[in-house]
Design an enzyme around this catalytic site. Structure first.
Site, mmCIF file in Angstrom:
data_model
loop_
_atom_site.group_PDB
_atom_site.id
_atom_site.type_symbol
_atom_site.label_atom_id
_atom_site.label_comp_id
_atom_site.label_asym_id
_atom_site.label_seq_id
_atom_site.Cartn_x
_atom_site.Cartn_y
_atom_site.Cartn_z
ATOM 1 N N THR A 17 0.878 -1.169 0.164
ATOM 2 C CA THR A 17 -0.220 -0.113 -0.092
ATOM 3 C C THR A 17 0.868 1.231 -0.018
ATOM 4 O O THR A 17 0.466 2.414 -0.478
ATOM 5 C CB THR A 17 -1.167 -0.020 1.147
ATOM 6 O OG1 THR A 17 -1.618 -1.262 1.028
ATOM 7 C CG2 THR A 17 -1.888 1.143 1.081
ATOM 8 N N VAL A 151 -0.752 -16.252 -2.312
ATOM 9 C CA VAL A 151 -0.899 -17.541 -1.228
ATOM 10 C C VAL A 151 -2.163 -17.615 -0.867
ATOM 11 O O VAL A 151 -3.340 -16.644 -0.548
ATOM 12 C CB VAL A 151 -0.163 -16.853 0.106
ATOM 13 C CG1 VAL A 151 -0.264 -17.916 1.323
ATOM 14 C CG2 VAL A 151 1.406 -16.782 -0.311
ATOM 15 N N HIS A 432 -6.675 3.273 7.211
ATOM 16 C CA HIS A 432 -5.795 3.133 8.329
ATOM 17 C C HIS A 432 -6.290 2.000 9.261
ATOM 18 O O HIS A 432 -6.408 2.225 10.250
ATOM 19 C CB HIS A 432 -5.558 4.468 9.203
ATOM 20 C CG HIS A 432 -5.189 5.469 8.293
ATOM 21 N ND1 HIS A 432 -5.551 6.738 8.861
ATOM 22 C CD2 HIS A 432 -4.538 5.639 7.508
ATOM 23 C CE1 HIS A 432 -4.946 7.909 7.904
ATOM 24 N NE2 HIS A 432 -4.149 7.091 6.850
ATOM 25 N N HIS A 476 -1.315 8.206 10.477
ATOM 26 C CA HIS A 476 -1.733 7.555 9.310
ATOM 27 C C HIS A 476 -0.670 6.572 9.819
ATOM 28 O O HIS A 476 0.436 6.305 10.294
ATOM 29 C CB HIS A 476 -1.116 8.305 8.136
ATOM 30 C CG HIS A 476 -1.915 9.561 8.222
ATOM 31 N ND1 HIS A 476 -2.632 10.055 6.907
ATOM 32 C CD2 HIS A 476 -2.082 10.700 9.040
ATOM 33 C CE1 HIS A 476 -3.248 11.151 6.931
ATOM 34 N NE2 HIS A 476 -2.993 11.574 8.247
#
Length: 503
Positions: A17, A151, A432, A476
Site C-alpha cells: 500500500t 498465497v 488506516h 496515518h
C-alpha cells in the site's frame, strides 16, 4: 456512495500500500505506543519503538537537521514537499493566530500545525519497494520475488500446531512452499486475517459456518478500527493560479518533472500541504494527545474534474456535478480540509463468506455506529472554519464554499445539523485499518498475536503488519508499518541467532 459501499483498495503491487498511498509520513503519538506496552506488550513503548522509526528514516526536512527524533542514514526518505501554494502559507499563519503552535508532529510534541512531511525522494514517491528492495534486489542471493502470485493458505501441522509452509497459486497451478524456520504473514489488515482464517485460525462461529476445520480458535477479524475523514469544508479565495488541477498540466510541467525537478506542482502528494493536530472541546485524552487532524489540500474533488478522487472514494457522480463542478466552471482558486478523527468509538469486523481464497473477505467497519464519532468530526469542522476567519486567511479573501451537499439541503447551511448530515454523506476512510490480528497477551481474549508477533498457540507463525496494532492510532499507518517491519526483523534475527524464547 455508489451502492452505499466504501472503497477499500489494497496495494497489490511491489511495495504494498506504500505504492498507492498519499505518502504522508506521520508516526503517531508517544502515548499510542506506551498504551501498547501497558496493554501487555513489553518492548513496544515509545522509548522502545523510537529507535526503529529513526532506523528506517533518512530525514531531509528543513529545521530538523539536529533533531534527536530524526535520522539521516536510513533507507526511507522523508522530506518537505517543495511545491507549496500561497494558501498553505496563509493557513499556517492563521492556525498559529488561532492558537495552534508550529510543531514537528514526528518530534517531541504532536500537537500543533506543520507543513506535511512526505515519503518522497526529490519529489518522487518512495515506497517500501523503492527504499528497501530495489537497492538490493539483484545482490541478495537469498531473496526471491514472485509476482502475480497468491498465497491461499498457511500449512499447519494439526498435531504439533506448527506452521511449516504455505500454499501458493501461481499461473493457475498450486505450489507448496515449505519454510525451514517460520512463516511470516505481512499481507495487511485485511488479507493477513483472511489467510489465518482460511488456514483454520479464527473465530469458531465463522469457521464452522464455512466448514473450515478449526486448528486454533482465536478472535481473528473480530476487531477492526479505522479512521473516518470528512471531505470538507472547501474554501474559495481571491487568488489565482494556486489550486492544483488537471487543467494546469502542460508539456513544460511534464518535461520539468521528468527531468527531476522537485519543485513542480506535480511533486505535490495528492495536494496535501499541511497537517494540524488538535483537541476537541469534549476530549478525554491527555493534554498532549489530539483527537482530530486537519489535512490541508490544495484543491478538492474538482481538481481532477471528477475522475480519480471521486471514483476512488466511490462518491456518487451527483456530488461532484452539484457541489464541485461549479468550482471548475468558475476557474476559482480553492482549497479543502479533510477532517479526520483519530480515536473512534465505533468498532467494525471482518469475516469470511466462504472458503474461496480468491474472494474478498466481508468487511463492515460500522462507521458512525456510535454517534460520538460524528461529534468529534463536527468539532474539527468548526475549528477549521474558525481558523479560516483569522487575519492571515482573510487577506486572501477566504470564504466558505456554500453549495450544500445533496441530501443535506433540508438543513440550514453551516449549521451543526447541516454538518452532521454532511459528515454522514461526505466522509470516507483514509485506509488506516488496524487490530484485525490484535497484539496482546494470550490471556486477553481479544488478541491474536503476542508481543513477539507470534500467533497464540501456533508455532513458527508470525504476523508483521498494521493488523497487529491494538488500538486506533493517532497517525496515518504507513510510518508505523515500517517501524513494525524493522522491529519484527530484529526479533526474528534475535530468536534464530540466540534462541532466547520459545516459538
Amino acid at each position: 456512495m455508489n451502492n452505499q459501499e466504501c472503497a477499500l483498495p489494497r496495494g497489490k503491487i511491489l511495495g504494498g500500500t506504500s505504492s498507492i498511498n498519499f505518502m504522508i509520513y506521520n508516526r503517531g503519538n508517544r502515548r499510542d505506543f506506551d498504551r501498547w506496552a501497558e496493554f501487555g506488550n513489553p518492548g513496544w513503548s515509545y522509548q522502545d519503538v523510537l529507535p526503529y522509526f529513526k532506523k528506517s528514516e533518512n530525514c531531509y526536512v528543513n529545521g530538523l537537521e539536529r533533531s534527536p527524533y530524526h535520522n539521516r542514514t536510513g533507507p526511507l526518505n522523508v522530506e518537505d514537499v517543495r511545491y507549496r501554494t500561497e494558501a498553505v502559507h496563509a493557513y499556517l499563519k492563521a492556525a498559529q493566530q488561532a492558537g495552534h503552535r508550529r510543531t514537528d508532529y514526528n518530534g517531541e510534541s504532536q500537537m500543533g500545525v506543520s507543513y506535511v512531511q512526505a515519503n518522497t525522494l526529490n519529489g518522487r514517491r518512495q515506497s517500501a519497494f523503492r527504499a528497501y528492495i530495489e537497492p538490493i534486489r539483484h545482490t541478495r542471493k537469498n531473496l526471491h520475488i514472485v509476482t502475480m502470485a497468491r498465497v491461499t493458505k498457511v500449512l499447519i501441522d494439526k498435531q504439533t500446531k506448527q506452521a511449516y509452509g504455505v500454499r501458493l497459486l501461481y499461473r493457475n497451478t498450486l505450489y507448496t512452499i515449505k519454510a525451514r524456520q517460520e512463516v511470516i504473514l505481512s499481507a495487511g489488515a485485511f488479507n493477513s486475517p483472511q489467510l489465518l482464517m482460511l488456514s483454520g485460525i479464527g473465530p469458531e462461529d465463522n469457521l464452522k459456518g464455512i466448514r473450515v476445520p478449526i486448528i486454533k480458535a482465536l478472535p481473528v477479524g473480530k476487531l477492526l478500527y479505522d479512521h473516518m475523514s470528512h471531505f470538507g469544508p472547501t474554501f474559495t479565495t481571491n487568488s489565482t493560479g494556486n489550486t492544483l488541477s488537471l487543467a494546469k498540466i502542460g508539456a513544460q510541467d511534464l518535461k520539468s518533472f521528468a527531468s527531476g525537478n522537485p519543485s513542480t506542482f506535480l511533486s505535490s502528494i495528492g495536494g496535501v500541504e499541511a497537517l494540524t493536530f488538535a483537541k476537541t472541546p469534549h476530549s478525554k485524552e491527555p493534554h498532549d494527545m489530539p483527537d482530530v487532524e486537519f489535512i490541508t489540500v490544495a484543491g478538492s474533488l474538482a481538481s481532477d474534474e471528477g475522475t480519480g478522487l471521486t471514483e476512488g472514494a466511490n462518491f456518487r457522480r451527483e456530488i461532484y456535478n452539484k457541489v464541485y463542478k461549479p468550482l471548475n466552471d468558475a476557474q476559482t482558486d480553492h482549497f479543502s480540509f479533510l477532517v479526520m478523527q483519530f480515536h473512534p468509538k465505533s468498532v467494525g469486523r471482518l469475516w469470511l463468506h466462504n472458503r474461496n481464497p480468491l474472494e474478498w473477505p466481508r468487511i463492515n467497519p460500522k462507521f458512525f455506529h456510535n454517534s460520538d464519532d460524528v461529534e468529534d468530526i463536527l468539532a474539527g469542522i468548526k475549528e477549521v472554519i474558525r481558523i479560516s476567519k483569522m487575519p492571515a486567511m482573510q487577506k486572501l479573501g477566504v470564504r466558505l464554499h456554500d453549495i450544500p451537499v445533496p441530501g443535506c439541503e433540508g438543513h440550514r447551511f453551516d449549521s451543526d445539523d447541516y454538518w452532521r448530515c454532511s459528515i454522514r454523506v461526505m466522509s470516507y476512510t483514509l485506509h488506516h485499518q488496524v487490530a484485525t490480528c490484535r497484539m496482546g497477551p494470550a490471556a486477553d481474549n481479544s488478541t491474536v498475536v503476542n508481543a513477539r508477533l507470534q500467533v497464540h498457540g501456533i508455532g513458527r507463525l508470525r504476523v508483521a503488519d498494521t493488523s497487529i496494532i491494538p488500538f486506533p492510532p493517532t497517525c496515518h499507518t504507513n510510518a508505523a508499518s515500517f517501524m513494525i517491519g524493522e522491529k519484527a526483523a530484529d526479533m526474528i534475527k534475535d530468536y534464530w541467532l540466540n534462541r532466547r524464547y520459545a516459538i
